[in-house]
Design an enzyme around this catalytic site. Structure first.
Site, mmCIF file in Angstrom:
data_model
loop_
_atom_site.group_PDB
_atom_site.id
_atom_site.type_symbol
_atom_site.label_atom_id
_atom_site.label_comp_id
_atom_site.label_asym_id
_atom_site.label_seq_id
_atom_site.Cartn_x
_atom_site.Cartn_y
_atom_site.Cartn_z
ATOM 1 N N CYS A 115 0.829 -1.209 0.000
ATOM 2 C CA CYS A 115 0.000 0.000 0.000
ATOM 3 C C CYS A 115 0.864 1.260 0.000
ATOM 4 C CB CYS A 115 -0.936 0.010 1.208
ATOM 5 S SG CYS A 115 -0.069 0.001 2.778
ATOM 6 N N CYS B 261 -2.597 -3.432 8.536
ATOM 7 C CA CYS B 261 -2.149 -2.095 8.934
ATOM 8 C C CYS B 261 -1.579 -2.127 10.358
ATOM 9 C CB CYS B 261 -3.298 -1.106 8.879
ATOM 10 S SG CYS B 261 -4.263 -1.221 7.367
HETATM 11 FE FE1 FES Z 1 -1.466 0.515 4.231
HETATM 12 FE FE2 FES Z 1 -3.317 0.542 6.057
HETATM 13 S S1 FES Z 1 -3.608 0.468 3.921
HETATM 14 S S2 FES Z 1 -1.216 0.459 6.343
#
Ligand code: FES
Length: 145
Positions: free
Chosen positions: A33, A102
């Site tokens: 991400c 996360c």
């Molecule tokens: Fe990357 Fe939450 S989407 S840490």
């Protein structure tokens, strides 16, 4: 979808920033991400007396960072190392399953900061290398290899 505690820590994150003259700094990133988390700690007599975070990431990453700093403050290094991402998520009354990764970042950033502290003091950190390198690599922030 998010608990009240998650929303609270997201809206009013605790311990944001960087500890001056930090004794240890840990930075980890999630290559999927692109989120990045940086924890800095102050340690006195083996106890985390101050801890702050900077997170460039999603709401769940900010909330878990905030909670992880709250949980780690005042703990010994050994106690702080036992903090799992599950414990952080539970303290927030849970996270949606797709957001559990996360909370990995928060637990890892804390471990990376403790590793850096031990490394600076010339202590053996091999145990923590394996913790940080187990399974999916979160960016290996702070590693020498
Ligand atoms: Fe990357 Fe939450 S989407 S840490």
């Amino acid at each position: 979808m998010y608990s009240e505690k998650v929303m609270d820590h997201f809206s009013n994150p605790r311990n944001v920033g960087e500890v001056p003259d930090a004794d240890g700094i840990g930075e980890v990133g999630n290559p999927t991400c692109g989120d990045i988390m940086r924890f800095s700690i102050k340690v006195e007599d083996g106890v985390i007396t101050d801890i702050k975070f900077k997170t460039f990431g999603c709401g769940a990453a900010i909330a878990t960072s905030s909670m992880a700093t709250e949980l780690a403050k005042g703990k010994t290094l050994e106690e702080a190392l036992q903090l799992t991402n599950k414990a952080v998520a539970e303290a927030l009354d849970g996270l949606p399953p797709v957001k559990m990764h996360c909370s990995n970042l928060a637990a890892d950033a804390l471990k990376a900061a403790i590793r850096d502290y031990k490394h600076r003091r010339g202590e053996d950190t091999s145990e923590l290398d394996s913790v940080l390198c187990a399974g999916e690599c979160h960016g290996c922030g702070g590693h020498d290899h």
